[in-house]
Design an enzyme around this catalytic site. Structure first.
Site, short mmCIF file in Angstrom:
data_model
loop_
_atom_site.label_atom_id
_atom_site.label_comp_id
_atom_site.label_asym_id
_atom_site.label_seq_id
_atom_site.Cartn_x
_atom_site.Cartn_y
_atom_site.Cartn_z
N GLY A 297 17.01 23.54 14.82
CA GLY A 297 17.59 24.50 14.37
C GLY A 297 16.73 25.45 13.65
O GLY A 297 15.71 25.72 13.97
N CYS A 298 17.01 26.03 12.51
CA CYS A 298 16.38 27.02 11.86
C CYS A 298 15.10 26.48 11.55
O CYS A 298 14.97 25.57 10.63
CB CYS A 298 17.09 27.43 10.64
N PHE A 299 13.95 27.25 11.75
CA PHE A 299 12.35 26.63 11.35
C PHE A 299 12.20 26.63 10.04
O PHE A 299 11.16 25.77 9.71
CB PHE A 299 11.50 27.09 12.52
N TRP A 300 12.61 27.20 9.23
CA TRP A 300 12.31 27.41 7.78
C TRP A 300 12.39 25.92 7.08
O TRP A 300 11.49 25.62 6.59
CB TRP A 300 13.03 28.42 7.11
N ASP B 265 23.75 27.63 11.78
CA ASP B 265 22.90 28.11 12.72
C ASP B 265 23.38 27.86 14.17
O ASP B 265 23.51 26.97 14.51
CB ASP B 265 21.55 28.21 12.64
#
Length: 165
Positions: A9-12, A86
């Site tokens: 998912g969102c890499f942050w 996301d």
């Protein structure tokens, strides 16, 4: 040092999470296993890259097995092209390896997860074809923006793994 590339998912959030795990020496975020050798945040949905975290770790401190167990702790391995809020192919889950000897370890951990869930997983397992480092503002995003969006509970990095994981 060893490395593995993980899409979740969102890499942050995934980057911040792994940066907190003992034995992880470095993390970067980027775009992996797309159809082109170049992409960026605006184009990633058209180049079929996955938002991915490159995890470098010290095998004397943490094993690939445990890295993957931490990974499965924070992803939904049944969700297709979605993690948290996301949605899109760039948010798919995947384990991308750069060393062929990692594949048997990956397969063992994935088989264990399949058995536990009694179903097939929606996690790609592929050799790394390409990895494009994301823009500077994405690197260590949640360290720079502590209130930023994250669907992952990054504090789970401090919880010891259990035998069931």
């Amino acid at each position: 040092m060893s490395e593995i590339y993980l899409a979740g998912g969102c890499f942050w959030g995934l980057e911040e999470y792994f940066s907190r795990i003992n034995g992880v020496t470095k993390t970067t975020v980027g775009y992996a296993n797309g159809t082109t050798e170049a992409t960026d945040y605006q184009q990633v949905h058209t180049t079929d890259h996955a938002e991915t975290v490159h995890v470098t770790y010290d095998e004397a401190v943490i094993s690939l097995t445990d890295i993957l167990r931490y990974y499965f702790r924070v992803i939904d391995p049944l969700s297709i092209n979605r993690q948290g809020n996301d949605v899109g192919r760039q948010y798919r889950t995947g384990i991308y390896y750069s060393v062929d000897t990692d594949l048997p370890v990956i397969n063992r951990v994935v088989a264990s997860q399949k058995k536990k869930l009694s179903t097939e997983l929606a996690v790609e397992i592929e050799p790394l074809r390409n990895y494009i480092l994301a823009e500077d503002y994405h690197q260590d995003y949640l360290k720079k923006n502590p209130g930023g969006y994250c669907h992952i509970d990054v504090n789970k990095a401090h919880q010891p793994l259990t035998p069931e994981e």
